[in-house]
Design a protein around this motif. Structure first.
Motif, PDB file in Angstrom:
ATOM      1  N   THR A 118      59.895  38.586  71.870  1.00 50.29           N
ATOM      2  CA  THR A 118      60.882  39.515  72.425  1.00 50.29           C
ATOM      3  C   THR A 118      60.730  40.895  71.787  1.00 50.29           C
ATOM      4  OG1 THR A 118      62.495  37.781  72.901  1.00 50.29           O
ATOM      5  CG2 THR A 118      63.371  39.997  72.566  1.00 50.29           C
ATOM      6  N   VAL A 121      57.636  42.705  73.042  1.00 49.29           N
ATOM      7  CA  VAL A 121      57.797  43.308  74.369  1.00 49.29           C
ATOM      8  C   VAL A 121      58.675  44.548  74.290  1.00 49.29           C
ATOM      9  CG1 VAL A 121      58.817  42.974  76.657  1.00 49.29           C
ATOM     10  CG2 VAL A 121      57.399  41.164  75.649  1.00 49.29           C
ATOM     11  N   GLY A 146      60.891  37.715  77.239  1.00 52.76           N
ATOM     12  CA  GLY A 146      61.861  37.678  76.161  1.00 52.76           C
ATOM     13  C   GLY A 146      63.189  38.203  76.658  1.00 52.76           C
ATOM     14  N   GLU A 206      52.970  38.869  82.999  1.00 53.05           N
ATOM     15  CA  GLU A 206      52.325  37.718  82.373  1.00 53.05           C
ATOM     16  C   GLU A 206      51.077  37.466  83.232  1.00 53.05           C
ATOM     17  OE1 GLU A 206      54.797  34.073  81.267  1.00 53.05           O
ATOM     18  OE2 GLU A 206      56.180  35.114  82.563  1.00 53.05           O
ATOM     19  N   ILE A 242      52.387  33.768  75.742  1.00 49.51           N
ATOM     20  CA  ILE A 242      51.998  32.357  75.971  1.00 49.51           C
ATOM     21  C   ILE A 242      50.484  32.226  76.121  1.00 49.51           C
ATOM     22  CG2 ILE A 242      51.889  30.532  77.742  1.00 49.51           C
ATOM     23  CD1 ILE A 242      54.763  30.584  78.055  1.00 49.51           C
ATOM     24  N   LYS A 267      53.860  33.347  69.736  1.00 52.72           N
ATOM     25  CA  LYS A 267      53.613  31.902  69.778  1.00 52.72           C
ATOM     26  C   LYS A 267      52.408  31.440  68.950  1.00 52.72           C
ATOM     27  CE  LYS A 267      56.659  31.214  73.587  1.00 52.72           C
ATOM     28  NZ  LYS A 267      56.929  31.993  74.780  1.00 52.72           N
TER      29      LYS A 267
HETATM   30  C1  LIG Z   1      58.046  33.154  74.787  1.00 53.12           C
HETATM   31  C2  LIG Z   1      57.758  34.407  75.503  1.00 53.12           C
HETATM   32  C3  LIG Z   1      58.330  35.636  75.117  1.00 53.12           C
HETATM   33  C4  LIG Z   1      59.383  35.724  74.064  1.00 53.12           C
HETATM   34  O1  LIG Z   1      58.934  35.344  72.811  1.00 53.12           O
HETATM   35  P1  LIG Z   1      60.031  34.904  71.702  1.00 53.12           P
HETATM   36  O2  LIG Z   1      59.219  34.668  70.480  1.00 53.12           O
HETATM   37  O3  LIG Z   1      60.712  33.702  72.266  1.00 53.12           O
HETATM   38  O4  LIG Z   1      60.973  36.050  71.558  1.00 53.12           O
HETATM   39  C5  LIG Z   1      57.927  36.779  75.767  1.00 53.12           C
HETATM   40  N1  LIG Z   1      57.017  36.737  76.749  1.00 53.12           N
HETATM   41  C6  LIG Z   1      56.456  35.592  77.152  1.00 53.12           C
HETATM   42  C7  LIG Z   1      55.428  35.613  78.222  1.00 53.12           C
HETATM   43  C8  LIG Z   1      56.825  34.394  76.560  1.00 53.12           C
HETATM   44  O5  LIG Z   1      56.300  33.247  76.994  1.00 53.12           O
END
Ligand SMILES: *Cc1c(COP(=O)(O)O)cnc(C)c1O
Length: 425
Positions: A118, A121, A146, A206, A242, A267
């Motif tokens: 989050t 972004v 996020g 994404e 992701i 992640k």
């Molecule tokens: C999980 C995710 C986020 C947010 O990441 P967090 O660590 O949960 O804040 C942002 N963008 C995408 C594409 C995600 O899959």
């Protein structure tokens, strides 16, 4: 499946935590179940508070690509932790992780580490606005970036209408700078550029969507976005939180050969610890403070323990290159699930790329948010609950991705397939 302790823990949690969980999907609401509480995990196996064991296909929503409690990662974490857990002063570890990311992701010259996707972004968007002097951002329906205010804008507003917030607490004045388009619809994006071109700071996407279930962007679509951004001097942001290091070493950009101006990661690069990263061309990244004027900061940014876990994870991915095996195993699993469901006459679509996939209870191809949301969520809920009872933990929503890890084996796949065979829908 025993549930007494899980239920007691949920009741107790509900008294002090809103909804009993620290992130909404964990509440199992959309699958009509009560959450399980995890006691421990190892490899692919989760164990809950009642002692039930599950093969995990959610993997903490993606990060655990090496499975849980991977020995090399834990060793590195323990070694780092023993020397202190946070200094708020630079460490060489941060440079090492940054070097690995720069080497892996073709469009990244420099990278800033933060503590969540989050945050990454949020920073990417501020940076794009700061770099272009423009306010508007194009996002795609069904993409999750996020819980950033201006990204909490839902579908259904029509192609050229301005975004409306999908959560109370987001000012309309924020959301109005977010322009929405359907995923994989280049014409819609062209129209937005025709109308707002000189106000659009960035297009964020994404490049493999994981948050409406897995939906792949067409290569021609991503290339089209690249061209439109170039033409209009807007920046292209790939949110690879992701997909980075998941679909391939180096992410979707490596796989499809389309480069972003700014990339967000998270992640996997934290190996199971909180992390996020923003990377891009040096000419853009130098605008971040303290080099430039776009402000960004974080007390625990680049935390040594998180970074050590990330380095250990990326090192293993780099040296073992598990991607071909992961993909083959995932294709094998999806093919078998599909055969079983076909034999049962259950209409479905499976979207898969690398080691991520979603089984949609939907007879039609799923290419965007509209088609994804036509899936039968009641059927998914029933499927989820039956699989859970059979010891298979799937993401607790139709609109999420399943993941495989290097700890998954053909044996786990066989047990999963056997469970699918028993499902009645
Ligand atoms: C999980 C995710 C986020 C947010 O990441 P967090 O660590 O949960 O804040 C942002 N963008 C995408 C594409 C995600 O899959």
């Amino acid at each position: 499946m025993k549930t007494r302790t899980n239920e007691r823990l949920f009741t107790q949690a509900n008294k002090v935590i809103p909804g009993g969980v620290n992130s909404p999907v964990r509440a199992f609401k959309s699958v009509g179940a009560k959450p399980i509480f995890i006691e421990k995990a190892k490899g692919v196996m989760l164990q809950d508070a009642d002692g039930n064991r599950y093969i995990d296909y959610c993997l903490s929503w993606g990060p655990m690509i090496l499975g849980h409690a991977n020995k090399a990662v834990l060793d590195e974490v323990k070694k780092t932790m023993a020397k202190g857990t946070s200094y708020g002063i630079p460490t060489a570890l941060e440079t090492t992780l940054a070097e690995m990311i720069v080497a892996a992701v073709v469009s990244i010259d420099k990278v800033r580490l933060v503590s969540s996707g989050t945050e990454a972004v949020m920073t990417a968007i501020r940076l794009a606005r700061g770099a272009t002097g423009r306010d508007k951002v194009v996002k795609f329906a069904g993409c999750y970036h996020g819980h950033v205010d201006h990204m909490l804008v839902q579908a259904g507003s029509g192609l050229t209408t301005l975004g409306a917030p999908s959560s109370p607490g987001v000012p309309k004045d924020f959301a109005k700078h977010t322009l929405l388009a359907p995923y994989n619809d280049l014409e819609a994006v062209k129209k937005l550029f025709d109308r707002h071109g000189d106000c659009i700071a960035a297009v964020i996407i994404e490049p493999v969507a994981g948050n409406m279930g897995v939906v792949c962007a067409k290569k021609s679509f991503l290339k089209g976005l690249r061209t439109l951004c170039n033409k209009n001097k807007s920046l292209l942001i790939f949110d690879e939180v992701i997909s980075g290091f998941r679909v391939a070493w180096g992410g979707v950009q490596k796989l499809l050969g389309v480069k972003a101006d700014i990339t967000t990661l998270g992640k996997i690069i934290g190996g199971g610890f909180p992390i996020g990263a923003i990377g891009g061309k040096a000419s853009i990244m130098r605008r971040l403070s303290p080099e430039g004027a776009v402000y960004q900061a974080g007390t625990l940014s680049g935390n040594p323990v998180c970074v050590a876990a990330g380095i250990a994870t990326l090192k293993q991915l780099k040296t073992t290159n598990p991607y071909p095996r992961l993909e083959a195993m995932t294709i094998g699993l999806c093919t078998q699930i599909s055969e079983i469901l076909n034999a049962k006459g259950i209409e479905h679509t499976i979207n898969q790329i690398g080691s991520m996939f979603t089984l949609f209870f939907n007879p039609h191809p799923v290419t965007d948010y509209d088609t994804a949301t036509k899936s039968d969520t009641k059927k998914y809920a029933s499927y989820f609950r039956q699989m859970l009872n059979a010891g298979i933990y799937l993401p607790p929503s139709q609109f999420e991705a399943n993941f495989l890890s290097t700890a998954h084996t053909e044996g786990h796949v066989r047990r999963t397939v056997a469970a699918v065979r028993q499902v009645e829908l």
